[in-house]
Design a protein around this motif. Sequence first.
Motif, mmCIF file in Angstrom:
data_model
loop_
_atom_site.group_PDB
_atom_site.id
_atom_site.type_symbol
_atom_site.label_atom_id
_atom_site.label_comp_id
_atom_site.label_asym_id
_atom_site.label_seq_id
_atom_site.Cartn_x
_atom_site.Cartn_y
_atom_site.Cartn_z
ATOM 1 N N THR A 62 1.012 -1.434 0.388
ATOM 2 C CA THR A 62 0.028 0.071 -0.154
ATOM 3 C C THR A 62 1.467 0.742 0.030
ATOM 4 O O THR A 62 0.577 1.751 -0.764
ATOM 5 C CB THR A 62 -0.813 -0.200 1.478
ATOM 6 N N HIS A 63 2.342 1.429 0.891
ATOM 7 C CA HIS A 63 3.027 2.010 0.792
ATOM 8 C C HIS A 63 3.417 2.730 -0.055
ATOM 9 O O HIS A 63 3.455 3.753 -0.590
ATOM 10 C CB HIS A 63 3.596 2.451 2.425
ATOM 11 N N ARG A 64 3.692 1.461 -0.667
ATOM 12 C CA ARG A 64 4.611 1.657 -2.128
ATOM 13 C C ARG A 64 4.228 2.003 -3.062
ATOM 14 O O ARG A 64 4.895 2.573 -3.771
ATOM 15 C CB ARG A 64 5.890 0.100 -2.488
ATOM 16 N N TRP A 65 2.865 1.732 -3.600
ATOM 17 C CA TRP A 65 1.944 2.398 -4.616
ATOM 18 C C TRP A 65 1.310 3.582 -4.019
ATOM 19 O O TRP A 65 1.823 4.077 -4.833
ATOM 20 C CB TRP A 65 0.873 1.801 -4.140
ATOM 21 N N ALA A 66 1.272 4.562 -2.730
ATOM 22 C CA ALA A 66 1.472 5.797 -2.551
ATOM 23 C C ALA A 66 2.552 6.254 -2.871
ATOM 24 O O ALA A 66 2.431 7.354 -3.271
ATOM 25 C CB ALA A 66 0.849 6.056 -1.397
ATOM 26 N N LEU A 67 4.328 6.099 -2.826
ATOM 27 C CA LEU A 67 5.366 6.950 -2.793
ATOM 28 C C LEU A 67 5.532 6.832 -4.319
ATOM 29 O O LEU A 67 5.461 7.757 -5.342
ATOM 30 C CB LEU A 67 6.343 5.876 -2.508
ATOM 31 N N ALA A 68 4.962 5.908 -5.273
ATOM 32 C CA ALA A 68 5.150 5.212 -6.775
ATOM 33 C C ALA A 68 4.073 6.578 -7.535
ATOM 34 O O ALA A 68 4.664 6.578 -8.491
ATOM 35 C CB ALA A 68 5.558 4.107 -6.913
ATOM 36 N N ARG A 69 3.172 6.621 -6.511
ATOM 37 C CA ARG A 69 2.220 7.408 -7.469
ATOM 38 C C ARG A 69 1.853 8.553 -6.866
ATOM 39 O O ARG A 69 0.445 8.971 -5.791
ATOM 40 C CB ARG A 69 0.646 6.632 -8.117
ATOM 41 N N PRO A 70 2.482 9.574 -6.816
ATOM 42 C CA PRO A 70 1.772 10.587 -5.595
ATOM 43 C C PRO A 70 0.911 11.735 -5.548
ATOM 44 O O PRO A 70 -0.288 11.835 -5.281
ATOM 45 C CB PRO A 70 3.075 12.389 -5.633
ATOM 46 N N ALA A 71 -0.050 11.998 -7.436
ATOM 47 C CA ALA A 71 -0.935 12.367 -7.692
ATOM 48 C C ALA A 71 -2.477 10.954 -7.424
ATOM 49 O O ALA A 71 -3.467 11.452 -7.817
ATOM 50 C CB ALA A 71 -1.123 12.173 -9.016
ATOM 51 N N THR A 72 -2.312 9.703 -6.975
ATOM 52 C CA THR A 72 -2.888 8.654 -7.022
ATOM 53 C C THR A 72 -3.701 8.762 -5.588
ATOM 54 O O THR A 72 -2.872 8.576 -4.624
ATOM 55 C CB THR A 72 -2.964 7.184 -7.774
ATOM 56 N N ARG A 73 -5.093 8.570 -5.071
ATOM 57 C CA ARG A 73 -5.657 8.052 -3.955
ATOM 58 C C ARG A 73 -5.159 6.670 -3.103
ATOM 59 O O ARG A 73 -5.625 5.871 -4.361
ATOM 60 C CB ARG A 73 -6.778 8.996 -3.550
ATOM 61 N N VAL A 74 -4.715 6.877 -2.294
ATOM 62 C CA VAL A 74 -4.633 4.965 -1.905
ATOM 63 C C VAL A 74 -5.369 5.485 -0.542
ATOM 64 O O VAL A 74 -5.026 6.214 0.190
ATOM 65 C CB VAL A 74 -3.222 5.126 -1.449
ATOM 66 N N VAL A 75 -6.162 4.122 -0.080
ATOM 67 C CA VAL A 75 -6.836 4.180 1.314
ATOM 68 C C VAL A 75 -6.208 2.432 1.091
ATOM 69 O O VAL A 75 -6.557 1.224 0.235
ATOM 70 C CB VAL A 75 -8.996 4.367 0.966
ATOM 71 N N GLY A 76 -5.803 2.494 2.635
ATOM 72 C CA GLY A 76 -5.965 0.443 2.915
ATOM 73 C C GLY A 76 -6.822 0.743 4.324
ATOM 74 O O GLY A 76 -6.415 1.362 5.305
ATOM 75 N N PHE A 77 -6.845 -0.574 4.383
ATOM 76 C CA PHE A 77 -8.095 -1.083 5.689
ATOM 77 C C PHE A 77 -7.457 -2.529 6.151
ATOM 78 O O PHE A 77 -7.037 -3.008 5.588
ATOM 79 C CB PHE A 77 -9.354 -0.316 6.052
ATOM 80 N N ASP A 78 -7.667 -2.311 7.474
ATOM 81 C CA ASP A 78 -7.614 -3.269 7.927
ATOM 82 C C ASP A 78 -8.016 -3.519 9.044
ATOM 83 O O ASP A 78 -9.453 -2.842 10.286
ATOM 84 C CB ASP A 78 -5.966 -3.979 8.230
ATOM 85 N N LEU A 79 -8.467 -4.948 9.961
ATOM 86 C CA LEU A 79 -8.731 -5.542 11.120
ATOM 87 C C LEU A 79 -7.891 -4.395 11.993
ATOM 88 O O LEU A 79 -6.767 -3.736 12.661
ATOM 89 C CB LEU A 79 -9.025 -6.538 11.580
ATOM 90 N N GLU A 80 -8.616 -4.234 13.518
ATOM 91 C CA GLU A 80 -7.413 -3.292 15.214
ATOM 92 C C GLU A 80 -6.814 -4.727 15.193
ATOM 93 O O GLU A 80 -7.609 -5.428 16.080
ATOM 94 C CB GLU A 80 -8.797 -2.959 15.984
ATOM 95 N N ASP A 81 -5.830 -4.367 15.354
ATOM 96 C CA ASP A 81 -4.336 -5.313 15.619
ATOM 97 C C ASP A 81 -3.144 -4.187 15.910
ATOM 98 O O ASP A 81 -2.434 -3.220 14.658
ATOM 99 C CB ASP A 81 -3.955 -6.185 14.629
ATOM 100 N N PRO A 82 -3.192 -4.219 17.392
ATOM 101 C CA PRO A 82 -1.863 -2.535 17.519
ATOM 102 C C PRO A 82 -0.455 -3.003 16.943
ATOM 103 O O PRO A 82 0.322 -2.331 16.080
ATOM 104 C CB PRO A 82 -1.544 -3.016 19.288
ATOM 105 N N ALA A 83 -0.482 -4.431 16.956
ATOM 106 C CA ALA A 83 0.948 -4.733 15.423
ATOM 107 C C ALA A 83 1.105 -3.994 14.056
ATOM 108 O O ALA A 83 1.582 -3.289 13.470
ATOM 109 C CB ALA A 83 1.313 -5.808 15.786
ATOM 110 N N ILE A 84 0.001 -4.106 13.908
ATOM 111 C CA ILE A 84 -0.722 -3.142 12.231
ATOM 112 C C ILE A 84 -0.719 -2.146 12.270
ATOM 113 O O ILE A 84 -0.003 -1.526 11.101
ATOM 114 C CB ILE A 84 -1.959 -4.179 11.567
ATOM 115 N N GLN A 85 -1.512 -1.123 13.486
ATOM 116 C CA GLN A 85 -1.278 -0.187 13.567
ATOM 117 C C GLN A 85 -0.228 0.778 13.750
ATOM 118 O O GLN A 85 0.119 1.191 12.732
ATOM 119 C CB GLN A 85 -2.266 -0.050 14.184
ATOM 120 N N ALA A 86 0.583 -0.182 14.374
ATOM 121 C CA ALA A 86 2.193 0.277 14.550
ATOM 122 C C ALA A 86 2.950 0.411 13.147
ATOM 123 O O ALA A 86 3.477 1.579 13.152
ATOM 124 C CB ALA A 86 2.655 -0.196 16.249
ATOM 125 N N GLU A 87 2.837 -0.485 12.226
ATOM 126 C CA GLU A 87 3.722 -0.733 11.063
ATOM 127 C C GLU A 87 3.118 0.462 10.793
ATOM 128 O O GLU A 87 3.415 0.936 9.844
ATOM 129 C CB GLU A 87 3.170 -1.699 10.530
#
Length: 210
Positions: A62-87
């Motif tokens: 998700t982050h790689r796509w956003a950096l490569a395409r700064p004009a593209t809106r990128v939204v990522g979602f997942d479940l609530e997990d402190p380890a995921i949100q820390a990343e």
Amino acid sequence: MSATVTRDAEGTVTGNTFDKYGTTNPVFRRLVATFQRELGRLFESVDPASVLDVGCGEAILTHRWALARPATRVVGFDLEDPAIQAEWEQRRAPNLEYRILRAQEPFPFEAGEFALATAIEVLEHVPDPEHTVAEMARCARGGHLLVSVPREPLWRALNVARGSYLSELGNTPGHLNHWSRRGFAELLSRHGEVVEARSPLPWTMLLVRV
């Protein structure tokens, strides 16, 4: 290449902790490099103006796509997990946003809001893949879906061959659903037209026009 199941606050499996993108195993690094190359080709063939990444996990892609395409809106979602949100906190970009959703919750987006909806190594984990794909198709109506899953029974056979998860007959922890290439295409065909199918060992990857 062992994996440990991780769960959200409600006990829903969020995935496993094996880092396929950061592994130092030379064989698996080559497989992942091929996987990412094929995925990138399909992604760029769509040239999306907006992307919804379903089950984005640590948001490496998700982050790689956003950096490569700064004009593209990128939204990522997942479940609530402190380890995921820390990343997520380590992977930010001006055009990138994250959301937390509960399992089986309807996606909080309008029909056709995104040009591309992706689920990369996600659908094998979800309790109701038909519902997830239907919501993806709704959010990307008029656009595309890009999805990948482990190819079965090859995936489990390879696990057994390397002596992993033998008590589970090779099933990776957290994998609830198992598809052959044909079976996975049949699932996606109920929600659009499969325009590209790739099989980088040992995965199935589909691009679907909604």
